[in-house]
Design an enzyme around this catalytic site. Structure first.
Site, short mmCIF file in Angstrom:
data_model
loop_
_atom_site.label_atom_id
_atom_site.label_comp_id
_atom_site.label_asym_id
_atom_site.label_seq_id
_atom_site.Cartn_x
_atom_site.Cartn_y
_atom_site.Cartn_z
CB SER A 81 -0.41 -8.13 -1.19
OG SER A 81 -1.20 -8.97 -0.37
CD GLU B 286 -10.19 4.85 1.28
OE1 GLU B 286 -9.99 6.04 0.95
OE2 GLU B 286 -9.58 3.90 0.79
CE LYS C 275 -4.49 -1.48 1.33
NZ LYS C 275 -4.38 -2.84 1.90
C1 LIG Z 1 -5.22 -3.84 1.59
C2 LIG Z 1 -4.55 -5.10 1.28
C3 LIG Z 1 -4.96 -5.93 0.21
C4 LIG Z 1 -6.18 -5.64 -0.61
O1 LIG Z 1 -6.13 -4.48 -1.36
P1 LIG Z 1 -5.86 -4.46 -2.93
O2 LIG Z 1 -6.13 -3.07 -3.31
O3 LIG Z 1 -6.81 -5.44 -3.55
O4 LIG Z 1 -4.46 -4.86 -3.14
C5 LIG Z 1 -4.24 -7.06 -0.06
N1 LIG Z 1 -3.17 -7.41 0.68
C6 LIG Z 1 -2.75 -6.65 1.73
C7 LIG Z 1 -1.57 -7.10 2.50
C8 LIG Z 1 -3.41 -5.48 2.05
O5 LIG Z 1 -2.99 -4.74 3.09
#
Ligand SMILES: *Cc1c(COP(=O)(O)O)cnc(C)c1O
Length: 391
Positions: A375, A110, A88
């Site tokens: 992610s 948000e 993020k």
């Molecule tokens: C917020 C988040 C997501 C989901 O958000 P996307 O916009 O779909 O990437 C996925 N993995 C992690 C670790 C997150 O913090």
């Protein structure tokens, strides 16, 4: 026929369904983004902070024991090693740099689980920008630690008491703030959804994930992978990861939150089980009833618990370039545990959905070369995990 693609549209999806007062602001933002993104000085600032502050490039890890156990050849793109523990911050950094360039000194955002709020508050501290984060009251209670982190970073956290007191209500409230304060304020949306230019802009800021992976994979293996897998909430890590591979012969799979299972209705899988409609300023797949009312969602992972999805994913689904599947809470938890035991990697609950695809019957050809986009890391989920797993 050589048709000029409409800006802000991905096929029929996307657009700008917002109150009139926001249209000039969105137009200005789109124009400023294009100028900045083609300005070598802006790019160089973005790249040096990505390197020296965020910690890019993130590694590509060969997951040998995971490969052995699944009969696949698995590599993992390590966005969990970004500063603040998830992808993020790539987007928060890009948007805050843009806000600075536009002379906006106040930032709003948000947040659901608080990850986007923390990433934004972090970059605001770095740049000395004022930061207010809207967060559902329910989520504030569930994610106390992130609320504290944001406060420690100097941000103001505004609890939202309307609706279900969760992410979609926080989004509505942030939009309302923006309408009122648009001259002084930039609204940092945390995913590749919302009105144009957000889906396009957020994808560009996140596309570093896929472009690094492509180069790293090619350097190490002398070829491209067969398959790329990412989890899909609003869709920012997935689109950032997929984008570099869209023109290649690489199978791309997005994994949505199947919750308690699609037939139960308790899930967060708009692409797999929703229909097109307008949510938060954009036309895209969403979870809605026959009257177009937004349906409640469920997922073990707060970051996937959202009834909408970015417009480009809707287009990629309808054109069949990307396959979208679901992983249930149970499958995600099982994957969470296996990845920890086999690789010493503790994924975020969101990311565990992407890993879960590795074990889904009939989905992947044995021996396939797969890259999973990790992610984020799972520290934020430890308390929940210890209760759910009974360890
Ligand atoms: C917020 C988040 C997501 C989901 O958000 P996307 O916009 O779909 O990437 C996925 N993995 C992690 C670790 C997150 O913090």
């Amino acid at each position: 026929m050589n048709q000029e693609p409409q800006p802000g549209r991905f096929g029929q999806f996307g657009g700008r369904y917002v109150p009139e007062t926001l249209v000039p602001a969105l137009e200005e933002l789109a124009a400023e983004f294009e100028l900045a993104w083609s300005d070598p000085e802006f790019r160089s600032t973005f790249e040096s902070l990505s390197r020296d502050y965020v910690g890019r490039p993130t590694p590509l890890t060969e997951a040998n024991r995971l490969s052995e156990s699944t009969g696949l050849q698995v590599s993992v793109k390590r966005e969990d090693l970004c500063h603040t523990g998830a992808h993020k911050i790539n987007n928060a950094l890009g948007q805050c740099l843009l806000a600075q360039r536009m002379g906006k000194k106040r930032i709003i955002a948000e947040t659901g689980a608080g990850q986007h709020g923390v990433a934004t508050a972090t970059v605001c501290a770095l740049f000395g920008l004022e930061c207010e984060v809207y967060m559902g009251e329910e989520d504030c209670a569930r994610q106390e630690l992130n609320v504290f982190r944001m406060k420690l970073l100097g941000a103001k956290v505004v609890p939202v008491r309307s609706g279900t007191k969760t992410l979609k209500d926080a989004l509505n409230e942030a939009m309302r703030d923006w309408v009122t304060n648009v001259r002084s304020t930039h609204y940092v949306i945390g995913t590749a959804a919302g009105p144009h230019p957000y889906p396009h802009m957020v994808r560009e800021f996140q596309s570093v994930i896929g472009s690094e992976t492509r180069t790293q994979y090619q350097e190490r293996h002398g070829r491209l992978p067969d398959v790329g897998i990412a989890c899909v909430g609003g869709g920012s890590n997935a689109i950032g990861f997929f984008h570099a591979f869209l023109g290649d012969d690489v199978r791309l799979i997005g994994v949505e939150a199947g919750g308690l299972g699609l037939p139960t209705g308790h899930h967060a899988a708009p692409l797999s089980a929703g229909s097109p409609g307008v949510l938060h300023g954009s036309y895209s797949y969403m979870m809605q009833d026959d009257d177009g009312q937004v349906l409640p969602t469920h997922s073990v992972s707060a970051g996937l618990d959202y009834p909408g999805v970015g417009a480009e994913h809707s287009y990629l689904k309808d054109t069949a370039r990307v396959e979208y599947v679901v992983a249930t809470d149970e499958e995600a938890l099982a994957a969470f545990r296996r990845v920890a035991e086999l690789e010493g990697l503790i994924p975020a609950f969101e990311t565990a959905h992407a890993f879960a695809a590795l074990w889904q019957a009939g989905l992947l050809q044995p021996g396939s070369r797969v890259v999973v986009n990790m992610s984020g890391r799972g520290d934020k989920d430890m308390e929940r995990a210890s209760r759910l797993l009974g360890l």
